[in-house]
Design a protein around this motif. Structure first.
Motif, PDB file in Angstrom:
ATOM      1  N   GLU A  64       0.836  -1.200   0.000  1.00 16.59           N
ATOM      2  CA  GLU A  64       0.000   0.000   0.000  1.00 16.59           C
ATOM      3  C   GLU A  64       0.874   1.254   0.000  1.00 16.59           C
ATOM      4  N   GLU A  96      -5.165  -2.119  -3.807  1.00 13.66           N
ATOM      5  CA  GLU A  96      -6.023  -0.939  -3.728  1.00 13.66           C
ATOM      6  C   GLU A  96      -5.564  -0.068  -2.574  1.00 13.66           C
ATOM      7  N   LEU A  97      -5.631   1.232  -2.807  1.00 11.57           N
ATOM      8  CA  LEU A  97      -5.271   2.165  -1.751  1.00 11.57           C
ATOM      9  C   LEU A  97      -6.373   2.209  -0.706  1.00 11.57           C
ATOM     10  N   PRO A  98      -5.998   2.325   0.563  1.00 13.59           N
ATOM     11  CA  PRO A  98      -7.021   2.564   1.576  1.00 13.59           C
ATOM     12  C   PRO A  98      -7.703   3.905   1.294  1.00 13.59           C
ATOM     13  N   GLN A  99      -8.929   4.061   1.765  1.00 11.83           N
ATOM     14  CA  GLN A  99      -9.707   5.259   1.461  1.00 11.83           C
ATOM     15  C   GLN A  99      -9.006   6.532   1.912  1.00 11.83           C
ATOM     16  N   GLU A 100      -8.367   6.484   3.085  1.00 11.34           N
ATOM     17  CA  GLU A 100      -7.689   7.679   3.592  1.00 11.34           C
ATOM     18  C   GLU A 100      -6.563   8.106   2.658  1.00 11.34           C
ATOM     19  N   ALA A 102      -6.199   7.232  -0.550  1.00 13.55           N
ATOM     20  CA  ALA A 102      -6.744   7.617  -1.848  1.00 13.55           C
ATOM     21  C   ALA A 102      -7.296   9.039  -1.790  1.00 13.55           C
ATOM     22  N   ALA A 103      -7.928   9.397  -0.671  1.00 16.82           N
ATOM     23  CA  ALA A 103      -8.442  10.753  -0.514  1.00 16.82           C
ATOM     24  C   ALA A 103      -7.301  11.760  -0.495  1.00 16.82           C
ATOM     25  N   ARG A 106      -6.140  12.122  -4.127  1.00 18.53           N
ATOM     26  CA  ARG A 106      -7.142  12.874  -4.882  1.00 18.53           C
ATOM     27  C   ARG A 106      -7.154  14.333  -4.464  1.00 18.53           C
TER      28      ARG A 106
END
Length: 151
Positions: A64, A96-100, A102-103, A106
């Motif tokens: 990750e 897949e990147l963790p949501q934190e 990825a946010a 982005r």
């Protein structure tokens, strides 16, 4: 240092050595007291499974982090590192990147889009309704003329 403490311990016991019975076979000597061979093998198997799970989780976390580094290097046009590709390969491919995370990536991309400069300003300017803006400006000028006798 260890020899000093061992010698001091022997002196406290009166110089007598503990009798060591030679093990009949190496595996029998490894069994803890009060545990049968089957219990010991089950215990060893559980330890091995737990270690494998920890290793998998650790490899996944490293993959990750490598993915985040790859995204950031790609975003800022930096040279890629083969070690990151190797980490992804070890973890089993695409991670897949963790949501934190990825946010975070982005959010930085959105900031970059906002900071693109003149081109971004011109594209936003195209969306402005110039007729409404002109009418509002003229209305404000008329208001000021009414309030101010000098104009």
């Amino acid at each position: 240092m260890a020899a000093f403490f061992t010698a001091a311990l022997r002196n406290l016991r009166g110089g007598e050595e503990e009798p060591k019975a030679p093990p009949k076979d190496g595996k029998a000597a490894a069994l803890p007291h009060g545990m049968s061979r089957e219990e010991f093998e089950e215990y060893q198997r559980q330890l091995l499974e737990e270690k494998i799970e920890r290793d998998k989780a650790f490899a996944h976390k490293k993959a990750e982090r490598a993915t985040v580094r790859m995204h950031l290097r790609d975003k800022y046009h930096l040279a890629q590192d083969e070690r990151d590709d190797a980490q992804l390969h070890v973890a089993g491919g695409a991670v897949e990147l963790p949501q934190e995370l990825a946010a975070m990536v982005r959010g930085e991309e959105e900031e970059e889009e906002e900071e693109e400069g003149t081109f971004a300003f011109l594209t936003k300017l195209r969306d402005v309704d110039l007729a409404a803006l002109r009418g509002r400006a003229l209305g404000t000028v008329d208001e000021v003329k009414d309030k101010c006798s000098l104009m």
